[in-house]
Design a protein around this motif. Structure first.
Motif, PDB file in Angstrom:
ATOM      1  N   LEU A 261       0.836  -1.200   0.000  1.00  0.00           N
ATOM      2  CA  LEU A 261       0.000   0.000   0.000  1.00  0.00           C
ATOM      3  C   LEU A 261       0.877   1.258   0.000  1.00  0.00           C
ATOM      4  CD1 LEU A 261      -3.060   0.460   0.091  1.00  0.00           C
ATOM      5  CD2 LEU A 261      -2.946   0.322   2.576  1.00  0.00           C
ATOM      6  N   SER A 262       1.981   1.202   0.713  1.00  0.00           N
ATOM      7  CA  SER A 262       2.850   2.386   0.812  1.00  0.00           C
ATOM      8  C   SER A 262       3.478   2.727  -0.538  1.00  0.00           C
ATOM      9  CB  SER A 262       3.939   2.177   1.870  1.00  0.00           C
ATOM     10  OG  SER A 262       4.948   1.319   1.369  1.00  0.00           O
ATOM     11  N   LEU A 263       3.589   1.717  -1.404  1.00  0.00           N
ATOM     12  CA  LEU A 263       4.179   2.003  -2.725  1.00  0.00           C
ATOM     13  C   LEU A 263       3.302   2.952  -3.536  1.00  0.00           C
ATOM     14  CD1 LEU A 263       5.641  -1.402  -3.902  1.00  0.00           C
ATOM     15  CD2 LEU A 263       6.736   0.455  -2.616  1.00  0.00           C
ATOM     16  N   LEU A 264       2.024   2.984  -3.222  1.00  0.00           N
ATOM     17  CA  LEU A 264       1.130   3.900  -3.946  1.00  0.00           C
ATOM     18  C   LEU A 264       1.476   5.354  -3.637  1.00  0.00           C
ATOM     19  CD1 LEU A 264      -2.348   2.176  -3.566  1.00  0.00           C
ATOM     20  CD2 LEU A 264      -0.471   1.677  -5.146  1.00  0.00           C
ATOM     21  N   ALA A 265       2.220   5.554  -2.540  1.00  0.00           N
ATOM     22  CA  ALA A 265       2.641   6.911  -2.176  1.00  0.00           C
ATOM     23  C   ALA A 265       4.106   7.164  -2.557  1.00  0.00           C
ATOM     24  CB  ALA A 265       2.448   7.135  -0.679  1.00  0.00           C
ATOM     25  N   GLY A 266       4.743   6.190  -3.174  1.00  0.00           N
ATOM     26  CA  GLY A 266       6.162   6.334  -3.518  1.00  0.00           C
ATOM     27  C   GLY A 266       6.341   7.162  -4.778  1.00  0.00           C
ATOM     28  N   GLY A 267       7.215   8.116  -4.737  1.00  0.00           N
ATOM     29  CA  GLY A 267       7.396   8.993  -5.894  1.00  0.00           C
ATOM     30  C   GLY A 267       8.407   8.468  -6.878  1.00  0.00           C
ATOM     31  N   ASP A 268       8.659   9.290  -7.898  1.00  0.00           N
ATOM     32  CA  ASP A 268       9.798   9.122  -8.797  1.00  0.00           C
ATOM     33  C   ASP A 268       9.706   7.971  -9.783  1.00  0.00           C
ATOM     34  OD1 ASP A 268      11.338  11.354  -7.960  1.00  0.00           O
ATOM     35  OD2 ASP A 268      11.919  10.258  -6.161  1.00  0.00           O
ATOM     36  N   GLU A 316      -9.229  -6.768  -2.593  1.00  0.00           N
ATOM     37  CA  GLU A 316      -9.883  -7.620  -3.596  1.00  0.00           C
ATOM     38  C   GLU A 316     -11.350  -7.866  -3.296  1.00  0.00           C
ATOM     39  OE1 GLU A 316      -7.918 -11.461  -3.757  1.00  0.00           O
ATOM     40  OE2 GLU A 316      -7.224 -11.190  -1.700  1.00  0.00           O
ATOM     41  N   ALA A 317     -11.719  -7.720  -1.996  1.00  0.00           N
ATOM     42  CA  ALA A 317     -13.129  -7.895  -1.625  1.00  0.00           C
ATOM     43  C   ALA A 317     -13.932  -6.610  -1.784  1.00  0.00           C
ATOM     44  CB  ALA A 317     -13.220  -8.370  -0.170  1.00  0.00           C
ATOM     45  N   GLY A 318     -13.249  -5.526  -2.218  1.00  0.00           N
ATOM     46  CA  GLY A 318     -13.952  -4.264  -2.393  1.00  0.00           C
ATOM     47  C   GLY A 318     -13.994  -3.427  -1.133  1.00  0.00           C
ATOM     48  N   ASN A 319     -13.233  -3.822  -0.102  1.00  0.00           N
ATOM     49  CA  ASN A 319     -13.184  -3.025   1.129  1.00  0.00           C
ATOM     50  C   ASN A 319     -12.142  -1.923   0.995  1.00  0.00           C
ATOM     51  OD1 ASN A 319     -15.049  -4.730   2.505  1.00  0.00           O
ATOM     52  ND2 ASN A 319     -13.372  -6.234   2.723  1.00  0.00           N
ATOM     53  N   ARG A 320     -12.440  -0.799   1.632  1.00  0.00           N
ATOM     54  CA  ARG A 320     -11.505   0.328   1.563  1.00  0.00           C
ATOM     55  C   ARG A 320     -10.285   0.081   2.424  1.00  0.00           C
ATOM     56  NH1 ARG A 320     -14.627   5.969   1.259  1.00  0.00           N
ATOM     57  NH2 ARG A 320     -12.539   6.652   1.829  1.00  0.00           N
ATOM     58  N   LEU A 321      -9.154   0.437   1.907  1.00  0.00           N
ATOM     59  CA  LEU A 321      -7.893   0.347   2.644  1.00  0.00           C
ATOM     60  C   LEU A 321      -7.445   1.752   3.001  1.00  0.00           C
ATOM     61  CD1 LEU A 321      -6.222  -2.240   0.256  1.00  0.00           C
ATOM     62  CD2 LEU A 321      -7.001  -2.687   2.607  1.00  0.00           C
ATOM     63  N   ASP A 322      -6.724   1.866   4.099  1.00  0.00           N
ATOM     64  CA  ASP A 322      -6.249   3.197   4.483  1.00  0.00           C
ATOM     65  C   ASP A 322      -4.852   3.419   3.916  1.00  0.00           C
ATOM     66  OD1 ASP A 322      -5.647   5.608   5.505  1.00  0.00           O
ATOM     67  OD2 ASP A 322      -5.633   4.979   7.614  1.00  0.00           O
TER      68      ASP A 322
END
Lengths: 339, 339
Positions: A261-268, A316-322
């Motif tokens: 999940l943290s990779l979604l905030a990784g830049g560059d 994958e179940a459609g639940n929101r992740l933080d």
């Protein structure tokens, strides 16, 4: 250590050769350069500065610095669908920069000019008591009124991202010794993605007329998709499992969902995040195939809920992740400083 | 001292208003800006960086820094005959820059945009551990194929310079306490010429089709006329007594010929040095009158003697004076650092 280098000699020796094939550069011997924009085309302009110790490690090799400085700019206009035509280069050089460093720096630019198309149009060199800094302005052509803006997405569009996400953030962690990986090939692959971003110039040009909106992924997927959403007045839902990871990133992430999940905030990463109507799916698949760069569908845009975050991440179940706010910002106190 | 400022907030608060009237700036909310060049026009591009402690004193006021950074760029394209249309702004901000500083900086740019015409098109803000640095790229329109180059002079042309020469070098000496002058008005006038250069934007535009070659006077009259001569393959003879001095400069120089001669090597005047055929004399007089800026004939171009210096300075009897190499170079060891 190095003898002082005369600015005019420096330009003549290292940079004038880079301008030899640029119409309007006038051999870098005038006060200004000249761009003629063909009828029916607009000129797309972007400017980005990279500073040692902030945007790249202080000890990075000259060629890697040059490539990075040019490519982050190429990425900006690639996301707009523009074909690179020229760039200007402004250097702030601390003492200690010598002729060999400049030769390596210019040599890397020469290779990238060949690879991506723009020629050197002009520039400026000055000393500084501070860190090495490189400012590039880049210019590209796009068909009149066809630049892909951030603001064109509508609810119900697909959301895509090119290439793979998170490699550069993992690569920087490897370079800084914050992450250990058993396989040297994985380490090199990830570090290489940070050191030598590959701007999606040819893929971006193919997205003109297909993408409704786009941005390059420099601040992180969540942040940059968030910019598109904000500019367009829509929200977005993306599925974590659909966000494309490279094999090396998969090896690094294993089954650690928070890390993933943290990779979604990784830049560059310097990929392109884009939206497009569903009717464009097969044409986008063609663009991916023809340019050899994956364009992966990762979600969709939705009606905006101004009380909510612009981008929601689902499992994958459609639940929101933080996923937090996402994105890091190259600015002062918030800046991660490589040591 | 100052709280960290978020880059996005900073742009929205201080810089987006500067882009409000710039077609193609997209409110500074996209990855790139857009320039549409009218049919029959070329786009003239120049980029210049100014660094605190090198190009201006560290303690200069925010508004003066902003004006200087924009105006040195305006001067580059003014000398090419181009009408300013847009600029990009890349800031490297050390810690300690606060909101009030940014407000004053942006406010000065707003005034100059009104005065000279260009709108903010885009940019970039980053922190730095080094000195404040400002990179501006500027864009202007000129009729196709009519940009005034450095390379168009032929032997027998007249040589002119706009405004007056040497004020900025004297002004810097006053600011740095290296020169004392009895009259406060003279001190202020000279310091003002260094702090607030006046790019010859409107005069430059009138020189299109008249001047055979031109450059702006940033490195010093001798050096910049030398650049024109070298690019054009001619030499030049100028008469020291004909080089225009302001009243305040005359008061500073008195009858000190070596000091007067040294002004020919003083940088930062941001006048235009130009050459033109004799047939253009009355049209050039008209341009001076219409724009309210003196354009003074100071000599002529001659066949090039490659064994000689490109620019020869003569006294009133026609004897050669030794003016040295002329010009200073903003580069490292050679850089005069204001303390």
């Amino acid at each position: 250590m190095a003898a002082p280098i005369d600015e005019f000699e420096l330009i003549a020796r290292h940079f004038a050769p880079l301008a030899g094939n640029t119409p309007g550069a006038l051999g870098l011997r005038d006060d200004a350069g000249l761009i003629r924009v063909p009828d029916g085309m607009d000129l797309v302009v972007s400017a980005d500065t990279v500073v040692a110790g902030i945007h790249f490690p202080d000890d990075m090799a000259a060629g890697d610095i040059a490539r990075r400085a040019l490519r982050v700019n190429l990425s900006d206009i690639a996301a707009k669908g523009a074909a690179p035509v020229a760039y200007t280069l402004a250097l702030q050089l601390p003492s200690g920069i010598d002729d060999a460093w400049l030769a390596a720096f210019a040599g890397a630019l020469a290779v990238d000019q060949q690879a991506y198309g723009p020629g050197l149009l002009g520039g400026d060199t000055t000393g500084t008591s501070g860190p090495l800094a490189i400012n590039i302005s880049i210019f590209g052509y796009v068909t009149e009124n066809k630049m892909i803006k951030r603001s064109g997405a509508v609810a119900g569009d697909d959301v895509y991202v090119t290439g793979s996400v998170g490699d550069a953030a993992l690569g920087l962690a490897v370079i800084q010794g914050r992450m250990s990986l058993p396989d040297a090939g994985d380490r090199d692959a990830l570090a290489g993605r940070f050191l030598r971003p590959e701007p999606r110039v040819f893929t971006g040009a193919r997205l003109v007329g297909l993408a409704s909106a786009a941005a390059d992924v420099s601040d992180g997927l969540l942040a940059d998709l968030g910019h598109v959403c904000t500019a367009s007045g829509v929200g977005a839902e993306i599925r974590l499992d659909d966000v494309p990871l490279s094999d090396s990133a998969r090896a690094a992430v294993t089954d650690d969902q928070p890390l993933r999940l943290s990779l979604l905030a990784g830049g560059d990463d310097y990929e392109i995040v884009l939206t497009a109507p569903q009717s464009a799916r097969s044409a986008i698949a063609d663009a991916a195939r023809d340019t050899g760069v994956a364009i992966t569908r990762i979600g969709r845009t939705v009606a905006r809920d101004t009380q909510d975050r612009p981008v929601v991440v689902l499992d994958e179940a459609g639940n929101r992740l933080d996923a937090g706010d996402g994105g890091f910002r190259h600015f002062r106190a918030e800046v991660p400083r490589p040591e």
